[in-house]
Design a protein around this motif. Structure first.
Motif, PDB file in Angstrom:
ATOM      1  N   THR A  19     -11.009 -12.155 -37.458  1.00 58.11           N
ATOM      2  CA  THR A  19     -10.166 -13.361 -37.487  1.00 58.11           C
ATOM      3  C   THR A  19      -9.636 -13.691 -36.096  1.00 58.11           C
ATOM      4  O   THR A  19      -9.687 -14.851 -35.661  1.00 58.11           O
ATOM      5  CB  THR A  19      -8.989 -13.160 -38.455  1.00 58.11           C
TER       6      THR A  19
ATOM      7  N   LYS B 295     -10.421 -17.098 -33.842  1.00 54.57           N
ATOM      8  CA  LYS B 295      -9.337 -17.956 -33.353  1.00 54.57           C
ATOM      9  C   LYS B 295      -9.377 -18.083 -31.832  1.00 54.57           C
ATOM     10  O   LYS B 295      -9.090 -19.143 -31.277  1.00 54.57           O
ATOM     11  CB  LYS B 295      -7.983 -17.386 -33.794  1.00 54.57           C
TER      12      LYS B 295
ATOM     13  N   THR C   8     -13.339 -20.611 -30.562  1.00 54.32           N
ATOM     14  CA  THR C   8     -13.697 -21.552 -31.631  1.00 54.32           C
ATOM     15  C   THR C   8     -15.136 -22.051 -31.503  1.00 54.32           C
ATOM     16  O   THR C   8     -15.626 -22.755 -32.388  1.00 54.32           O
ATOM     17  CB  THR C   8     -12.746 -22.758 -31.617  1.00 54.32           C
TER      18      THR C   8
ATOM     19  N   ASP D  26     -12.606 -18.119 -43.683  1.00 53.86           N
ATOM     20  CA  ASP D  26     -11.702 -18.903 -44.536  1.00 53.86           C
ATOM     21  C   ASP D  26     -10.282 -18.903 -43.970  1.00 53.86           C
ATOM     22  O   ASP D  26      -9.585 -19.929 -43.997  1.00 53.86           O
ATOM     23  CB  ASP D  26     -11.698 -18.342 -45.958  1.00 53.86           C
ATOM     24  N   GLU D  27      -9.871 -17.741 -43.467  1.00 53.65           N
ATOM     25  CA  GLU D  27      -8.514 -17.610 -42.940  1.00 53.65           C
ATOM     26  C   GLU D  27      -8.286 -18.506 -41.723  1.00 53.65           C
ATOM     27  O   GLU D  27      -7.196 -19.053 -41.542  1.00 53.65           O
ATOM     28  CB  GLU D  27      -8.248 -16.147 -42.568  1.00 53.65           C
ATOM     29  N   THR D  28      -9.316 -18.652 -40.903  1.00 49.06           N
ATOM     30  CA  THR D  28      -9.171 -19.481 -39.703  1.00 49.06           C
ATOM     31  C   THR D  28      -9.378 -20.959 -39.987  1.00 49.06           C
ATOM     32  O   THR D  28      -9.036 -21.805 -39.151  1.00 49.06           O
ATOM     33  CB  THR D  28     -10.180 -19.054 -38.627  1.00 49.06           C
ATOM     34  N   GLY D  29      -9.951 -21.272 -41.147  1.00 55.58           N
ATOM     35  CA  GLY D  29     -10.251 -22.664 -41.461  1.00 55.58           C
ATOM     36  C   GLY D  29     -11.408 -23.205 -40.649  1.00 55.58           C
ATOM     37  O   GLY D  29     -11.619 -24.429 -40.593  1.00 55.58           O
TER      38      GLY D  29
ATOM     39  N   LYS E  44     -15.611 -23.335 -39.278  1.00 53.23           N
ATOM     40  CA  LYS E  44     -16.881 -23.667 -39.931  1.00 53.23           C
ATOM     41  C   LYS E  44     -17.984 -22.682 -39.575  1.00 53.23           C
ATOM     42  O   LYS E  44     -19.166 -22.959 -39.814  1.00 53.23           O
ATOM     43  CB  LYS E  44     -17.294 -25.084 -39.542  1.00 53.23           C
TER      44      LYS E  44
END
Length: 340
Positions: A226, A230, A233, A254-257, A259
């Motif tokens: 994660t 972050k 990107t 999913d945690e970072t939102g 793709k």
């Protein structure tokens, strides 16, 4: 292995005994589990045809870490072969190479009839495997150690060429349009994992770097991935080297939102479902069930008919085979039984 040193005073079963191997009798197989000591337990009451050859004992010693379900599949394959071949299987494991060497020494001390071993860190096992040769115990390799099994005197090797698998993986990333990836290494010093990432780098047209995580601490794995996503990107693909780590990587994405997509080496039931759902792009299946099965069966064949696959010169390759949404339905049926 110097086959002339296999001086045990057992005689090979006659041809009639081999022909009788198909006779159906109650299967009996015991296996061990745990980290630093091997225990014996029943094979769950399973029954199958059992060979009429004399009972033999085989020790399967791996570098399995706690919680790594990949090895459950290897063990199931080994147990299936043991049940068929009238073999008493003793399974033990430890991710620490020194402790794994001690487990091999325990097998030698118990005077087993054969040893199947993984060579994730071959140098740590070199001395003890030499002792097995001197004791006249045949040894085969599986899963890890394709580059070292012949140099260390093993009879046979059953597994995947990790470099070749990595190169095929890199080409698949190119086909998927990946540009920047990270290769998550969950066990430092494991030569097979290093070979996988190196293979990907050789064929991948984008950029890729290794990310080292503590594979025995899954919350730490998730937090490390994660943090990396972050921090950078631009990463569009996360490459993991085992099914449990792929599922954790999905949680990190999913945690970072973000793709980023996840692709992995190795397979299990949960991962097959994730491929079907589109959460995992693809997986490389090295068929661990086959590795465990062939390792035990290979030792039985050597003991009872003098056979060794590949003539002692070539490995028996069990992968790579790619699993994606085009073929996952068929594979998932076997994964649900814990054999893929």
């Amino acid at each position: 292995m110097d086959r002339s040193s296999h001086a045990r005073s057992r005689r090979f079963a006659p041809a009639l005994a081999l022909a009788a191997a198909a006779a159906l009798t109650l299967a009996s197989c015991s296996s061990g589990s745990g980290g630093k000591q091997a225990d014996e337990e029943g094979a769950g009451g399973a029954s199958a045809g059992r060979a009429a050859t004399p009972r033999m004992t085989v020790a399967l010693v791996t570098h399995q870490a706690p919680g790594d379900t990949f090895w459950d599949i290897v063990r199931k394959g080994a147990e299936a072969a043991a049940a068929k071949d009238n073999v008493k299987l003793v399974y033990s494991h430890d991710p620490n190479a020194g402790n794994q060497a001690n487990l091999v020494q325990n097998a030698i001390d118990q005077k087993v009839d054969g040893i199947a071993v993984t060579l994730a860190k071959p140098d740590a096992l070199r001395s003890v495997l030499a002792k097995a040769r001197r004791a006249g115990i045949p040894v085969v390799g599986l899963n890890s150690g394709l580059s070292d099994w012949k140099k260390m005197g093993l009879l046979e090797f059953f597994g995947q060429d990790e470099g070749v698998a990595g190169e095929a993986f890199g080409r698949r990333l190119d086909e998927a349009g990946a540009e920047k990836a990270v290769c998550v290494v969950h066990e430092q010093g494991n030569v097979g994992l290093t070979q996988r990432c190196d293979g990907v780098k050789r064929t991948f047209d984008g950029t890729i770097e290794n990310l080292y995580v503590n594979g025995t601490d899954m919350p730490s794995v998730q937090s490390t991935i994660t943090a990396k996503l972050k921090q950078d990107t631009g990463i569009d693909h996360v490459v993991t080297l085992g099914a449990p780590f792929a599922m954790t990587a999905v949680q990190s994405v999913d945690e970072t939102g973000g793709k980023a997509k996840v692709a992995t080496f190795d397979l299990n039931e949960d991962l097959a479902a994730a491929v079907r759902a589109g959460d995992i792009e693809f997986a490389v299946d090295q068929q661990p069930y086959l590795q465990g099965y062939l390792a035990v069966d290979g030792l039985w064949l050597y003991e009872n008919n003098g056979n060794y696959s590949g003539g002692g010169e070539q490995p028996v390759l069990t992968g790579p085979a790619f699993v994606d949404r085009t073929n996952v339905e068929r594979v998932a049926a076997f994964a649900a039984k814990g054999t893929r």
